[in-house]
Design an enzyme around this catalytic site. Structure first.
Site, PDB file in Angstrom:
ATOM      1  N   HIS A  12      14.782   0.825  20.258  1.00 55.49           N
ATOM      2  CA  HIS A  12      14.890  -0.010  21.454  1.00 55.49           C
ATOM      3  C   HIS A  12      13.546  -0.609  21.872  1.00 55.49           C
ATOM      4  CE1 HIS A  12      14.016   4.155  22.433  1.00 55.49           C
ATOM      5  NE2 HIS A  12      13.442   3.751  23.522  1.00 55.49           N
ATOM      6  N   CYS A  68       8.935  -0.203  16.228  1.00 50.69           N
ATOM      7  CA  CYS A  68       9.232   0.620  17.408  1.00 50.69           C
ATOM      8  C   CYS A  68       8.249   0.188  18.484  1.00 50.69           C
ATOM      9  CB  CYS A  68       9.196   2.114  17.102  1.00 50.69           C
ATOM     10  SG  CYS A  68       7.579   2.827  16.753  1.00 50.69           S
ATOM     11  N   GLY A  69       8.149   0.925  19.560  1.00 45.89           N
ATOM     12  CA  GLY A  69       7.286   0.483  20.652  1.00 45.89           C
ATOM     13  C   GLY A  69       5.838   0.340  20.218  1.00 45.89           C
ATOM     14  N   GLY A  71       4.872   1.310  16.920  1.00 43.96           N
ATOM     15  CA  GLY A  71       4.833   1.289  15.453  1.00 43.96           C
ATOM     16  C   GLY A  71       4.463   2.635  14.862  1.00 43.96           C
ATOM     17  N   ILE A  72       4.015   3.551  15.697  1.00 39.59           N
ATOM     18  CA  ILE A  72       3.486   4.822  15.187  1.00 39.59           C
ATOM     19  C   ILE A  72       4.610   5.749  14.716  1.00 39.59           C
ATOM     20  CG2 ILE A  72       2.198   6.908  15.780  1.00 39.59           C
ATOM     21  CD1 ILE A  72       0.602   5.161  17.799  1.00 39.59           C
ATOM     22  N   GLY A  73       5.548   6.013  15.594  1.00 42.29           N
ATOM     23  CA  GLY A  73       6.602   6.966  15.237  1.00 42.29           C
ATOM     24  C   GLY A  73       7.397   6.516  14.034  1.00 42.29           C
ATOM     25  N   HIS A 101      -4.035  -3.575  -1.858  1.00 46.51           N
ATOM     26  CA  HIS A 101      -4.613  -2.290  -2.292  1.00 46.51           C
ATOM     27  C   HIS A 101      -3.624  -1.134  -2.278  1.00 46.51           C
ATOM     28  CE1 HIS A 101      -9.165  -3.301  -1.635  1.00 46.51           C
ATOM     29  NE2 HIS A 101      -8.530  -4.218  -2.365  1.00 46.51           N
ATOM     30  N   ARG A 135      -7.644  -0.962 -10.413  1.00 45.71           N
ATOM     31  CA  ARG A 135      -8.115   0.358  -9.979  1.00 45.71           C
ATOM     32  C   ARG A 135      -7.239   0.948  -8.880  1.00 45.71           C
ATOM     33  NH1 ARG A 135     -11.018  -3.418  -7.280  1.00 45.71           N
ATOM     34  NH2 ARG A 135     -11.645  -3.036  -5.108  1.00 45.71           N
TER      35      ARG A 135
END
Ligand code: RB5
Length: 149
Positions: A12, A68-69, A71-73, A101, A135
């Site tokens: 949400h 998400c609010g 982006g972390i969770g 990368h 690499r």
């Protein structure tokens, strides 16, 4: 071919941004697999990360976008699945580098932290940038089989 199929989902805190980015992805020539949510009712972000992870792992989509609010969770949740390399992105530099990368296959954004024009720019770069390989390929392979030292 799932090359140009983008799985998208949000909780949400991110459904408005997801809707705008969905239009942008279609404008860029991608087909969108929209896995919800579509309104302000409170939901649990791990469920939506799981939906996008499954779509990619089952070959129904080539890339994913999660919102998400913060982006972390939703990025933490997505990275718990094998084969998923989810990058929490705040700017165009990150969007480019996560492809060049890290071969990120999922981009995570914060609907409450990133402006929509920046988010659209990040989406374009995320979808248009190829993995550099070389690499970086060995390092990305180690992500699939981490070992403690
Ligand atoms: C929901 O309020 C919020 O916690 C969620 O969208 C996300 O920011 C979590 O990391």
């Amino acid at each position: 071919m799932t090359d140009r199929i983008l799985a998208m989902a949000s909780d949400h805190g991110g459904y408005e941004m997801k809707a705008l980015l969905k239009d942008e992805a279609v404008r860029l020539g991608w087909a969108v697999l929209d896995l919800g949510t579509d309104g302000p009712a409170s939901v649990d972000y791990p469920d939506y990360a799981a939906g996008v992870a499954a779509a990619i792992r089952e070959g129904r989509a080539g890339r994913g976008v999660l919102v998400c609010g913060s982006g972390i969770g939703i990025s933490i949740a997505a990275n718990r699945f094998p084969e998923i390399r989810a990058a929490l992105i705040h700017d165009s530099y990150g969007a480019r580098m996560c492809r060049l990368h890290n071969d990120a296959n999922v981009m995570c954004l914060g609907g409450r932290t990133t402006g929509i024009e920046i988010a659209k720019e990040c989406l374009t770069i995320f979808l248009d940038t190829a993995f550099e390989g070389g690499r970086h390929a060995n390092r990305v392979a180690k992500l699939a089989a981490p070992s403690c030292r």
